[in-house]
Write an enzyme that holds these catalytic residues in place. Structure first.
Site, PDB file in Angstrom:
ATOM      1  N   LYS A 204      -4.748  17.311  20.037  1.00  0.00           N
ATOM      2  CA  LYS A 204      -3.716  16.916  19.074  1.00  0.00           C
ATOM      3  C   LYS A 204      -4.254  17.133  17.665  1.00  0.00           C
ATOM      4  CE  LYS A 204      -0.818  13.145  17.538  1.00  0.00           C
ATOM      5  NZ  LYS A 204      -0.314  11.791  17.802  1.00  0.00           N
ATOM      6  N   ARG A 214       7.729  10.464  11.751  1.00  0.00           N
ATOM      7  CA  ARG A 214       7.370   9.207  11.074  1.00  0.00           C
ATOM      8  C   ARG A 214       8.609   8.554  10.492  1.00  0.00           C
ATOM      9  NH1 ARG A 214       1.857  11.853   9.019  1.00  0.00           N
ATOM     10  NH2 ARG A 214       0.913  11.971  11.091  1.00  0.00           N
ATOM     11  N   LYS A 226      -4.529  11.446   8.912  1.00  0.00           N
ATOM     12  CA  LYS A 226      -5.120  11.159  10.225  1.00  0.00           C
ATOM     13  C   LYS A 226      -6.271  12.101  10.564  1.00  0.00           C
ATOM     14  CE  LYS A 226      -0.910   8.944  11.941  1.00  0.00           C
ATOM     15  NZ  LYS A 226      -0.018   8.672  13.097  1.00  0.00           N
ATOM     16  N   GLU A 242     -12.349  18.924  23.872  1.00  0.00           N
ATOM     17  CA  GLU A 242     -11.514  17.711  24.010  1.00  0.00           C
ATOM     18  C   GLU A 242     -10.829  17.671  25.378  1.00  0.00           C
ATOM     19  OE1 GLU A 242     -10.985  15.024  22.437  1.00  0.00           O
ATOM     20  OE2 GLU A 242     -11.415  15.259  20.314  1.00  0.00           O
ATOM     21  N   LYS A 257      -0.608  19.851  21.023  1.00  0.00           N
ATOM     22  CA  LYS A 257       0.410  19.393  20.066  1.00  0.00           C
ATOM     23  C   LYS A 257      -0.051  19.638  18.644  1.00  0.00           C
ATOM     24  CE  LYS A 257       2.534  15.074  18.671  1.00  0.00           C
ATOM     25  NZ  LYS A 257       2.479  13.650  18.781  1.00  0.00           N
ATOM     26  N   SER A 283       8.511  17.173  15.921  1.00  0.00           N
ATOM     27  CA  SER A 283       9.674  16.920  15.070  1.00  0.00           C
ATOM     28  C   SER A 283       9.845  17.961  13.963  1.00  0.00           C
ATOM     29  CB  SER A 283       9.568  15.521  14.474  1.00  0.00           C
ATOM     30  OG  SER A 283       8.335  15.355  13.797  1.00  0.00           O
ATOM     31  N   TYR A 322      12.826  17.779  21.545  1.00  0.00           N
ATOM     32  CA  TYR A 322      14.053  17.061  21.194  1.00  0.00           C
ATOM     33  C   TYR A 322      15.295  17.871  21.552  1.00  0.00           C
ATOM     34  CZ  TYR A 322      10.524  14.387  18.782  1.00  0.00           C
ATOM     35  OH  TYR A 322       9.398  13.657  18.534  1.00  0.00           O
TER      36      TYR A 322
HETATM   37  C1  PBG Z   1       1.475   9.149  17.113  1.00  0.00           C
HETATM   38  C2  PBG Z   1       2.433  10.192  17.514  1.00  0.00           C
HETATM   39  C3  PBG Z   1       2.912  11.169  16.652  1.00  0.00           C
HETATM   40  C4  PBG Z   1       3.814  11.938  17.381  1.00  0.00           C
HETATM   41  C5  PBG Z   1       3.856  11.438  18.680  1.00  0.00           C
HETATM   42  N1  PBG Z   1       2.978  10.348  18.752  1.00  0.00           N
HETATM   43  C6  PBG Z   1       2.680  11.390  15.195  1.00  0.00           C
HETATM   44  C7  PBG Z   1       1.372  11.251  14.593  1.00  0.00           C
HETATM   45  O1  PBG Z   1       0.341  11.411  15.240  1.00  0.00           O
HETATM   46  O2  PBG Z   1       1.345  10.973  13.416  1.00  0.00           O
HETATM   47  C8  PBG Z   1       4.545  13.090  16.789  1.00  0.00           C
HETATM   48  C9  PBG Z   1       5.771  13.533  17.444  1.00  0.00           C
HETATM   49  C10 PBG Z   1       6.583  14.462  16.621  1.00  0.00           C
HETATM   50  O3  PBG Z   1       6.271  14.796  15.468  1.00  0.00           O
HETATM   51  O4  PBG Z   1       7.621  14.882  17.139  1.00  0.00           O
HETATM   52  N2  PBG Z   1       0.951   8.329  18.033  1.00  0.00           N
END
Ligand code: PBG
Length: 333
Positions: A204, A214, A226, A242, A257, A283, A322
């Protein structure tokens, strides 16, 4: 060595023969998207209104508990096997210690129970991370400006057990703390949850493409970024390390991701490990397509299908998107 004949010269070979009409293109297609490839992420809330739109994700609504059950039924009727659940919590429940994540009657456990009561045979995937529950929006506990690893993992274990007790089938740690897969797997075994699946967000990346998510879960202003726990987008070998760690700690499935900007990672992971590998079309990827379509720059359905097929071509076993419900409708038509 594999036998690879030299291509015949033109006009013996005319690659366009295989493209001349829809039936022959369909016959020789190397990859195909199926509804079983799709996991549908939904956002849930606990307010009175059935649905409220997410401004940054056109066509995506936050759903009440009852509405989630309704949508789950529709999704199942369309052939979707798994829903991924994300909570939008009341502002007052977000605290520095994220204690709402450990409420057995919290939003996610409530939604899990409500959906399972009516549709026991749909798969439920839950995120394991603290970001919907912290007032600062980080996935872990923040102490003196640092995200602390081990204390966060201790909470993630509790959060997992609560969600599994409520009916979650797949736990998906998305927090990127070290050692969490092993710790969660041990705790699940000790609690007798031998069949709970773990889909690890193994690779990730710290990404700008999470912006609209968010908004969807109601993180007002993330303090800092992050980058001390999510991966640096410059790295590729690190993703393999990982994934190797998470598999060795007991993950059944892994995830890469975001999606499209990391197709090379999807391909390397699937080729290297041969384990079920999922990709999250996040997203920002969704919002980008919606925005371009709104401006008339491209055709919606063709753009969506092309991106999803790209994930299949790269080797993904399945896709969190989505667009899942819409695509399931298209595939059925
Ligand atoms: C955080 C989490 C995130 C997403 C899923 N779980 C965002 C982040 O790590 O800040 C993102 C999903 C998306 O953007 O569609 N636990």
């Amino acid at each position: 060595m594999t036998f690879m004949p030299a291509p015949a010269p033109f006009p013996l070979a005319r690659p366009r023969r295989l493209r001349q009409s829809a039936w022959i293109r369909d016959l020789v297609a190397e990859n195909r998207l199926h509804v079983c490839d799709l996991i549908w992420p939904i956002f849930v809330h606990d307010r009175d209104v059935a649905r409220e739109p997410v401004a940054s994700l056109k066509g995506v609504d936050r759903l009440s508990v009852a509405e989630s059950v309704k949508e789950a039924k529709e999704a199942q009727a369309l052939g979707i096997k798994v829903l991924a659940l994300f909570p939008h919590l009341d502002e007052r429940l977000r605290t520095g210690d994220a204690k709402a994540a450990l409420d057995p009657n919290g939003l996610i456990p409530t939604v899990c129970r409500a959906i399972k009561a009516e549709i026991p045979d749909i798969g439920l995937l839950v995120d394991v991370a603290l970001d919907p529950y912290t007032d600062h929006g980080h996935d872990g506990l923040l102490v003196d400006g640092r995200i602390v690893n081990d204390a966060t993992v201790a909470m993630l274990i509790e959060q997992t057990l609560i969600q599994v007790a409520a009916g979650a089938d797949i736990v998906a740690p998305s927090d990127m703390m070290d050692g969490r897969i092993g710790a969660i797997r041990k705790a699940l075994e000790a609690a007798g949850h031998h069949d709970t699946l773990i889909m690890s967000y193994a690779a990730k990346y710290a990404s700008a493409f999470y912006g609209p998510y968010r908004d969807a879960i109601g993180v007002k202003a993330l303090k800092g970024d992050k980058t001390t726990y999510q991966m640096d987008s410059a790295n590729s070998d690190e993703a393999l390390r990982e994934v190797a760690i998470d598999i060795s700690e007991g993950a059944d499935m892994v995830m890469v991701k975001p999606g499209l900007p990391y197709l090379d990672i999807v391909q390397r992971v699937t080729e290297t490990f041969k384990v079920p590998t999922f990709v999250y079309q996040v997203s920002g990827e969704y919002a980008m397509i919606k925005a371009a379509v709104d401006k008339g720059f491209m055709d919606h359905d063709r753009a969506v299908m092309e991106t999803l097929l790209a994930f299949k071509r790269a080797g993904a076993s399945g896709i969190l998107t989505y667009f899942a419900k819409h695509v399931a409708q298209l595939l059925k038509a």
